[in-house]
Write a protein that holds these residues in place. Structure first.
Motif, PDB file in Angstrom:
ATOM      1  N   TRP A 221      -3.342  -1.185   8.756  1.00 47.95           N
ATOM      2  CA  TRP A 221      -2.925  -1.900   7.666  1.00 47.95           C
ATOM      3  C   TRP A 221      -1.669  -2.563   7.761  1.00 47.95           C
ATOM      4  O   TRP A 221      -1.451  -3.645   7.593  1.00 47.95           O
ATOM      5  N   ALA A 222      -0.355  -1.880   8.488  1.00 47.49           N
ATOM      6  CA  ALA A 222       0.639  -2.484   8.821  1.00 47.49           C
ATOM      7  C   ALA A 222       0.453  -3.412   9.888  1.00 47.49           C
ATOM      8  O   ALA A 222       1.090  -4.694   9.722  1.00 47.49           O
ATOM      9  N   ALA A 223      -0.392  -3.568  10.853  1.00 48.48           N
ATOM     10  CA  ALA A 223      -0.658  -4.198  11.788  1.00 48.48           C
ATOM     11  C   ALA A 223      -1.321  -5.618  11.427  1.00 48.48           C
ATOM     12  O   ALA A 223      -1.144  -6.477  11.982  1.00 48.48           O
TER      13      ALA A 223
ATOM     14  N   ARG B 158       2.388  -4.488   3.458  1.00 45.38           N
ATOM     15  CA  ARG B 158       3.424  -3.721   3.546  1.00 45.38           C
ATOM     16  C   ARG B 158       2.975  -2.339   3.141  1.00 45.38           C
ATOM     17  O   ARG B 158       2.368  -2.058   2.075  1.00 45.38           O
ATOM     18  N   VAL B 159       3.263  -1.279   3.879  1.00 45.79           N
ATOM     19  CA  VAL B 159       2.779   0.014   3.997  1.00 45.79           C
ATOM     20  C   VAL B 159       3.718   1.142   3.589  1.00 45.79           C
ATOM     21  O   VAL B 159       5.009   1.045   4.343  1.00 45.79           O
ATOM     22  N   ILE B 160       3.888   1.939   2.779  1.00 48.50           N
ATOM     23  CA  ILE B 160       4.776   2.946   2.282  1.00 48.50           C
ATOM     24  C   ILE B 160       4.147   4.222   2.297  1.00 48.50           C
ATOM     25  O   ILE B 160       3.194   4.651   1.600  1.00 48.50           O
TER      26      ILE B 160
ATOM     27  N   ILE C 265       0.883  -1.293  -0.125  1.00 42.63           N
ATOM     28  CA  ILE C 265      -0.054  -0.029  -0.158  1.00 42.63           C
ATOM     29  C   ILE C 265       0.886   1.153   0.097  1.00 42.63           C
ATOM     30  O   ILE C 265       1.767   1.229   0.884  1.00 42.63           O
ATOM     31  N   VAL C 266       0.839   2.240  -0.922  1.00 46.89           N
ATOM     32  CA  VAL C 266       1.290   3.468  -0.888  1.00 46.89           C
ATOM     33  C   VAL C 266       0.271   4.457  -0.513  1.00 46.89           C
ATOM     34  O   VAL C 266      -0.579   4.730  -1.070  1.00 46.89           O
TER      35      VAL C 266
END
Length: 133
Positions: free
Chosen positions: A60-62, A66-68, A42-43
């Motif tokens: 989302w990270a939890a 993969r979050v950017i 996810i960007v």
């Protein structure tokens, strides 16, 4: 949301989707958190001045994504500010720095937006590669 894929055609779809994004209207909120397929990268483009984007990124990270985070806040021009305005800006930026710190602590990579040709795509590519290790 762009479905997962690969190749030049998919890259074109991703770039097109990002290019079509824009700021939300004042007061506009998400009705619900968007459904994200498992294993997605996810960007998240945001100024990180409000809590919505950071809450989504941490959630989302939890959930294993993969979050950017891409910080889109331009560099403030503080040289024309009054003493009071400068103090307010410093407080706002300190709060924002804490938001970014919490994002990084949650495993979100946070990049700074740049309009220099090729730099942003290189930074995103590196962040994606580091996350897939």
């Amino acid at each position: 949301i762009v479905r997962s894929g690969g190749g030049k055609r998919h890259l074109s779809q991703v770039i097109s989707a990002i290019s079509a994004t824009g700021p939300r209207a004042d007061g506009e909120r998400y009705e619900r958190t968007p459904m994200i397929p498992s294993g997605a990268t996810i960007v998240l483009l945001s100024t990180f001045l409000d809590g919505d984007a950071s809450r989504l990124g941490v959630t989302w990270a939890a959930n294993g994504h993969r979050v950017i985070g891409v910080d889109t806040l331009p560099r403030p021009e503080a040289h024309r500010l009054t003493k009071e305005q400068d103090l307010a800006l410093r407080l706002l930026l300190a709060e924002r720095a804490e938001v970014v710190r919490k994002l990084r602590a949650a495993g979100v990579s946070v990049l700074t937006w740049t309009a220099e040709p090729g730099v942003m795509s290189g930074s995103l590519g590196q962040a994606v590669r580091e996350g897939s290790r």
